[in-house]
Design an enzyme around this catalytic site. Structure first.
Site, PDB file in Angstrom:
ATOM      1  N   TYR A   1      -4.460  12.498  12.528  1.00 14.70           N
ATOM      2  CA  TYR A   1      -3.081  13.166  12.412  1.00 14.70           C
ATOM      3  C   TYR A   1      -2.993  14.542  12.145  1.00 14.70           C
ATOM      4  O   TYR A   1      -2.098  15.400  12.897  1.00 14.70           O
ATOM      5  CB  TYR A   1      -2.086  12.324  11.642  1.00 14.70           C
TER       6      TYR A   1
ATOM      7  N   ASP B   1       1.997   6.270  15.663  1.00 14.10           N
ATOM      8  CA  ASP B   1       3.359   6.064  16.118  1.00 14.10           C
ATOM      9  C   ASP B   1       3.589   7.652  16.516  1.00 14.10           C
ATOM     10  O   ASP B   1       4.288   7.707  17.408  1.00 14.10           O
ATOM     11  CB  ASP B   1       4.326   5.850  14.985  1.00 14.10           C
TER      12      ASP B   1
ATOM     13  N   LYS C   1       0.672  -2.080  10.983  1.00 18.38           N
ATOM     14  CA  LYS C   1       1.760  -1.180  10.432  1.00 18.38           C
ATOM     15  C   LYS C   1       2.678  -0.888  11.740  1.00 18.38           C
ATOM     16  O   LYS C   1       2.283   0.036  12.474  1.00 18.38           O
ATOM     17  CB  LYS C   1       1.422   0.057   9.744  1.00 18.38           C
TER      18      LYS C   1
END
Lengths: 245, 523
Positions: free
Chosen positions: B265, B300, B372
């Protein structure tokens, strides 16, 4: 004169729905407090239809109320840059070909500490947003999205390097007016370098209005509901306007 | 576990082999390197804490002193010189911290007998290990005591006022409304700071500084409300950005239960140097593994940047890679909260079926992982009524596919940071849906060759061909060429590259050694 009031199910009934939280326990006393509070705002009738406990000493209310206030719709002037008549991508590309005759260059970023790229991405990325292609997709535009947390200084240097026509600044975080400080700093930097007139400066973000942006020294500000079409239309028309000047 | 999607086992195995092949050269690189924040994390575990009058933290002072004295000094590990100073001065850890904060330079002290340093370091390792093991034991005890009282999936709520004392009020309210997990969002600039501020903080933009004192304050508040609600309330922060392992160390010491932590990320979405991030993520995950802290990975973000329908395979590929890097740091599946999100355009026909398919696919491929699941954000608007409806479908998919950690969507997502009533409405909606569908997961099967099943097969196939391309290219080159999230990151570019350290032949990090032994990572 065109006088209007909120519409529930009958013209001029003045019905509105409200919901809010009070820092008091839930119960009959809380509901009466909510009702009286709504009446104190100038509403003529108020029915508290729901209340519930949120936490110790916090409760939420849903209320319906009636207002007698009205507005003369004809007297209203909107503060929105996103013209109803923005051109779409094909029309913008055709406009560039016909009136500018070269590719135009647009640089954009989320500046300062703002890490939320969702706005600048929606306007610039190839894919765009909600079926409106982003500026990268336009054949007449070279678009550079520098991403998030870009210092104002770096953005300006980059804009000079690629000979940008326009600079887009996206500001999503507005807590403690951080966007205002940041936008002001950007314009001051440009002015200090004598570059303000060199670029078309565009600000955008969910809480950026055209009025605010212009006050801070930008050419335009785009708020909620803006697409790449609106931004591109403004830029190309402004370039032509500057050419004529 | 019974399968509803009938995904071919050999394809899943093949994807895992590809993940191993992709990660392998990266892991080799990681093992030969450290970084300034890895060194500072080790110092923090040793007890280095506090700050000088300018607010520079003691771990930074020590690392900066060593770098300034001799750029190669850090190749021996910062703990060596810190412990040397302890032995030399006879100070307690607290006294040495105060001395360093006042200007004492550990780099200028000649080294005592290595044996003495090793012995003293072993004591410090025991102290830290005992504290972290104690935290783990306390968590397990409380979870046993309150067994069956948490929601399933765990309901996860965010607080983000900028002021830790205000966060505490909001977190207490959220927990009493039914949240199982509280995440304190960080101030927007923190991921790019190459230090962790010291002390309690009351000023932040869009969030609150992660500091060890703030961790302690929130932990105490959640323990208190947990006793009242008879539920263990999990506390989450962000082991991400330029200080991944330091935040993990602070979290381990203060009993945080979850850490946002992704292997890539920072590289893709924060422009942090790739070598630095890979090195940092490993040590942070080793600490998390030892502390029993669940990581939450950031898949996400691929979907908020790109199209969620077209790029669904990038999520699965990232999940495989995060899993592989997590295993190589000793993190078991039950601590891997692999991420994904409900972010498809709500106007797509059958979008719900595709979301259901993606979530069920993750469930079946990663059966023991506490997945998650992130709510809609990209297509949320000022239409709060539509937003509430979208969150309802999201809640439905989550329960229907037995997700592990459920981040509650806010109806005012696109409007403002949540009001107290927005959080309440989110919990209320989730509980309504989840209670109504309690037995749904066990009761439902999908039609063979139906839309849901076919979609999952299609995404898995695309994932494998994408991973084959990455494997052929090499992960470092693949990132440089923009294969992930459509962003290109040069190998020696990005923030924090200068903080990378090559481990010397005499590299000394007794905390890393201890973690390796305890986690079974010794080769």
């Amino acid at each position: 004169m065109h006088v209007v009031r909120p519409y529930g199910d009958t013209m001029d009934d003045g019905k509105v729905q409200l919901s809010f939280t009070l820092p008091v326990p839930n119960g009959a006393k809380g509901r009466e407090a909510a009702r009286k509070l709504v009446l104190s705002w100038g509403f003529k009738e108020c029915e508290v239809v729901h209340s519930t406990v949120l936490a110790d000493d916090f409760s939420m209310y849903v209320a319906y109320a009636k207002t007698e206030q009205s507005i003369d719709y004809d007297s209203v002037v909107a503060d929105e840059a996103s013209a109803d008549a923005s051109m779409d991508m094909e029309a913008v590309d055709a406009f560039i070909k016909e009136h500018i005759g070269r590719k135009i260059v647009v640089v954009g970023a989320c500046t300062g500490f703002d890490a939320h790229t969702v706005g600048i991405d929606a306007i610039m990325n190839m894919k765009g947003f909600n079926h409106h292609y982003g500026l990268e997709r336009y054949t007449g535009i070279d678009a550079y999205n520098l991403g998030a947390q870009v210092p104002n200084e770096k953005l300006i240097d980059y804009a000079l390097k690629v000979k940008a026509d326009a600079i887009l600044i996206s500001q999503v975080v507005t807590q403690k007016d951080t966007h205002i400080h940041n936008m002001t700093e950007f314009v001051e930097l440009l002015e200090a370098k004598g570059l303000r007139e060199r670029f078309i400066c565009v600000a955008g973000g969910p809480r950026i209005g055209n009025k605010l942006a212009v006050e801070l020294g930008f050419d335009v500000g785009f708020g909620r509901g803006t697409y790449a079409d609106d931004v591109a239309t403004f830029i190309v028309k402004k370039i032509v306007e500057k050419q004529k000047a | 576990m019974s399968t509803k999607l009938h995904l071919p086992k050999e394809s899943i195995d093949h994807a895992r082999q590809l993940a191993r092949a992709i990660a392998s050269p990266v892991v080799d690189f990681i093992d030969k390197h450290s970084s300034v924040t890895v060194e500072r994390a080790a110092l923090r575990l040793a007890g280095a804490d506090g700050a000088n009058p300018d607010g520079v933290p003691v771990p930074n002072l020590v690392v900066d002193q060593l770098r300034a004295a001799d750029p190669t000094m850090l190749e021996d590990g910062a703990v060596l010189r810190y412990v040397n100073a302890l032995v030399r001065t006879g100070d307690s850890v607290g006294a040495l911290n105060a001395r360093v904060a006042a200007g004492y330079n550990v780099a200028q002290q000649p080294l005592v007998d290595r044996e003495k340093i090793v012995k003293k370091a072993a004591e410090l390792v025991t102290t830290a290990a005992d504290r972290i093991k104690g935290n783990r034991a306390h968590r397990e005890l409380k979870q046993e005591e309150f067994h069956g009282r948490n929601n399933s999936p765990l309901l996860y709520l965010i607080v983000a006022t900028g002021n830790i004392y205000e966060d505490v009020k909001q977190a207490r309210a959220a927990a009493s409304q039914g949240a199982d997990v509280i995440a304190v969002i960080r101030t927007t600039a923190q991921s790019l700071l190459d230090y962790v501020p010291f002390g309690p903080t009351t000023e932040g933009f869009g969030g609150t500084y992660a500091t060890q004192e703030n961790f302690r304050i929130m932990r105490a508040a959640l323990d208190e409300v947990g006793e009242k609600e008879k539920r263990y309330i999990l506390l989450t922060n962000y082991a991400s950005g330029l200080c991944m392992p330091e935040i993990a160390a602070m979290g381990a010491l203060e009993r945080l239960d979850m850490m946002l932590n992704d292997s890539m990320y920072g590289i893709l979405f924060r422009d942090i140097n790739m070598y630095r991030t890979f090195v940092d993520q490993k040590f942070s995950r080793m600490i998390d593994a030892y502390a029993g802290s669940i990581i939450n990975t950031g898949e996400d973000n691929y979907l908020t940047t790109s199209d969620a329908f077209e790029k669904a395979y990038t999520v699965l590929a990232s999940q495989f890679l995060n899993e592989r890097f997590a295993y190589s740091a000793g993190l078991p599946a039950r601590l891997q909260g692999l991420g994904h999100a409900f972010e498809m355009d709500p106007s797509i026909k059958n979008g719900f079926l595709y979301e259901l398919s993606q979530a069920q696919m993750a469930r079946e491929i990663f059966p023991e992982h506490p997945l998650k699941y992130m709510p809609p954000t990209k297509f949320m608007s000022g239409d709060v009524f539509k937003g509430l409806a979208m969150n309802t479908l999201f809640n439905f998919v989550s329960k229907a596919t037995n997700q592990g950690i459920h981040l509650l969507g806010m109806l005012t997502e696109a409007v403002h940071t949540p009001f107290m009533m927005d959080r309440f409405l989110a919990v209320d909606n989730a509980r309504y849906v989840m209670n109504n569908m309690e037995g749904f997961y066990d009761d439902i099967e999908f039609k063979k060759d139906g839309i849901i099943v076919n979609r999952a097969h299609d995404v898995l196939t695309k994932t494998i061909s994408f991973m084959e391309e990455v494997e052929k290219t090499g992960l470092f080159d693949a990132i440089e060429q923009g294969l992930f999230a459509e962003v290109k990151r040069p190998k020696d570019g990005g923030k924090g590259f200068e903080g990378l350290i090559k481990k010397g032949p005499a590299y000394f990090n007794p905390f890393e050694d201890h973690l390796k032994r305890e986690l079974g990572l010794e080769r």
